[in-house]
Design a protein around this motif. Sequence first.
Motif, PDB file in Angstrom:
ATOM      1  N   TYR A  17      27.494  22.682 -10.140  1.00 59.03           N
ATOM      2  CA  TYR A  17      29.187  22.897 -10.025  1.00 59.03           C
ATOM      3  C   TYR A  17      29.876  23.631 -11.084  1.00 59.03           C
ATOM      4  O   TYR A  17      30.935  23.469 -11.382  1.00 59.03           O
ATOM      5  CB  TYR A  17      29.808  21.573  -9.655  1.00 59.03           C
ATOM      6  N   GLY A  18      28.947  24.129 -11.919  1.00 53.38           N
ATOM      7  CA  GLY A  18      29.482  24.846 -13.257  1.00 53.38           C
ATOM      8  C   GLY A  18      29.706  23.899 -14.212  1.00 53.38           C
ATOM      9  O   GLY A  18      30.105  24.355 -15.492  1.00 53.38           O
ATOM     10  N   PHE A  19      29.353  22.507 -14.025  1.00 54.61           N
ATOM     11  CA  PHE A  19      29.559  21.458 -15.014  1.00 54.61           C
ATOM     12  C   PHE A  19      28.478  21.311 -16.071  1.00 54.61           C
ATOM     13  O   PHE A  19      28.564  21.012 -17.164  1.00 54.61           O
ATOM     14  CB  PHE A  19      29.846  20.136 -14.689  1.00 54.61           C
ATOM     15  N   ARG A  20      27.154  21.914 -15.448  1.00 55.53           N
ATOM     16  CA  ARG A  20      26.038  21.514 -16.582  1.00 55.53           C
ATOM     17  C   ARG A  20      25.014  22.743 -16.387  1.00 55.53           C
ATOM     18  O   ARG A  20      24.262  22.649 -15.291  1.00 55.53           O
ATOM     19  CB  ARG A  20      25.637  20.239 -16.159  1.00 55.53           C
ATOM     20  N   SER A  21      25.032  23.844 -17.060  1.00 58.84           N
ATOM     21  CA  SER A  21      24.186  24.906 -16.791  1.00 58.84           C
ATOM     22  C   SER A  21      22.875  24.576 -17.176  1.00 58.84           C
ATOM     23  O   SER A  21      22.718  23.527 -18.008  1.00 58.84           O
ATOM     24  CB  SER A  21      24.465  26.114 -17.475  1.00 58.84           C
ATOM     25  N   GLY A  22      21.733  25.133 -16.726  1.00 56.35           N
ATOM     26  CA  GLY A  22      20.383  24.863 -17.104  1.00 56.35           C
ATOM     27  C   GLY A  22      19.483  24.712 -15.737  1.00 56.35           C
ATOM     28  O   GLY A  22      20.199  24.182 -14.888  1.00 56.35           O
ATOM     29  N   THR A  23      18.417  24.980 -15.828  1.00 56.31           N
ATOM     30  CA  THR A  23      17.625  24.867 -14.330  1.00 56.31           C
ATOM     31  C   THR A  23      17.359  23.369 -14.334  1.00 56.31           C
ATOM     32  O   THR A  23      17.155  22.866 -15.197  1.00 56.31           O
ATOM     33  CB  THR A  23      16.178  25.497 -14.716  1.00 56.31           C
ATOM     34  N   VAL A  24      17.783  23.079 -12.934  1.00 55.04           N
ATOM     35  CA  VAL A  24      17.609  21.735 -12.755  1.00 55.04           C
ATOM     36  C   VAL A  24      16.244  20.969 -12.725  1.00 55.04           C
ATOM     37  O   VAL A  24      15.276  21.405 -12.176  1.00 55.04           O
ATOM     38  CB  VAL A  24      18.631  21.641 -11.091  1.00 55.04           C
TER      39      VAL A  24
END
Lengths: 382, 133
Positions: free
Chosen positions: A232-239
């Motif tokens: 949701y834009g809170f935490r970038s980076g490949t999940v």
Amino acid sequence: MSADKIYMDSAATTRVDHEVMKAMQPYFSEDFGNMASLHSRGREAEHAVEKARRDITKKVNGKDHRLIFTSGGTESNNFVLKGLAFAKKDKGHIITTKIEHDCILSTAKWLEKRGFDVTYLPVDREGFVDPAELEGAIRKDTIVASVIHANNEIGTIEPVRELGKVAHEHDVLFHTDACQSFTKVPIDLKKDNIDLMTINSHKIYGPKGVGGLFVRQGVKLEPLLHGGGQEYGFRSGTVNVSGIAGFAKAVDIMKDKHVSHMEKLRDMLIDGALKIDASWLNGSRKQRLCNNAHFSFSHIEGESLIIHLDLKGIAASTGSACSSKSLEPSHVLTAIGLKPEEAHGSIRFSLGKESTKEEIERTLESLSDAVETLRKISPFKR
Amino acid sequence: MSMNYSKKVMEHFKNPKNMGEMKDADGVGKVGNPVCGDVMHIYIKVGKKDGKEIIEDIKFQTFGCVSAIAVTSMTTLLAKGKTLEESLKIKRDDVASALDGLPPIKMHCSNLASEALEAAINDYMKKTKKKGN
């Protein structure tokens, strides 16, 4: 774990459960897709992550909340304080307590250096935060009150519902760090007045490197990590798909029966250890984590005790695993009023769902022997 | 194990040498502070050999971590039978190397036994109205 080794340090970390491993396995080499991709491999990954998000959220009645997956408790706690602080135009005030985990305390101190005010609430002898103290500390510019759900060293479960209520009465956000209590203490985000909550996976038989932050919808947080806009834009980076799938499985398999099993053994351990001369329990006897037993023994030092037990195959700790290499007495034990020399003579046992009665019996026997041996070496008189 | 202790340290921790109190000691040295987590008491009995004063017997008591216990045990072992003059030359580094080293974080705080030994010798000197070093 080999049969003759006894693991009494589950508050530090736990092994990954076989079922959890099984749940993670497909996402390494088969369903390895990036959940941001549009093709079917990406959708498989997305499906797994969104199912995990729903399942974990359901566990804590988080209808009004979003679960943001992170790399663990430390990231979530950094994110919540820094994210709230920097989402404001002006500097403001943060309330926390003297018995938080280092990742809250260090973040709060870092923010202090950047112009934010922080109040560290005291606790009583059993480690409880008084809601009246919280109320007294609230100012017009208070951004958030952050109180640990259950303390990692002494196991005291805080009255979060009352604390959250006080915060809300004054329009202050309420955050709790539930790394030790998640799945062990019933939590209802709505009823417990929790706006933000930190959870993690590796203390409940899930993998290391996965955690989360529940954020009530509408709460503004500045991200720590900028990039592709994941979570949701809170935490970038490949999940971390496999980790998240494992986390959800870990939450799913933790049941009430495990909690009551640990409670029973914990009480047996407490009753037995308190028979040792000049010993006492730290924390609350009643409002206590199901797997935590924390003792002090006069006239001896904790590390020596830990190593004596280690020689007998029993793994325990002097407090927070992070501080086992630091020589300062624990900030938590100091906050509940222990003298430094008393704090030095402390030990934490934290049980797991696989702990057995026989293990407790053997631990008690070895504990009593070790305390006696060290007291013979000690210059202090009983 | 949270610390990497040498085998020697662990041996002394498991089976400390010269442990216990000495009721009729000629000199007693006490160092450390319970606040820091280490307190060491060393007791000596002084005798004579070839006209020189020697440490005939030595005992210790320690409140502290693994290395504090090992360090005191090793110090008593190094000092026993030595002349007072020789014993005063035993320093922290000698004790640490006799133990095949200590973890860096433990070098200063828990490595106090040589000072307890020195204090015990000075106590003896004072009692017998001789001057310390």
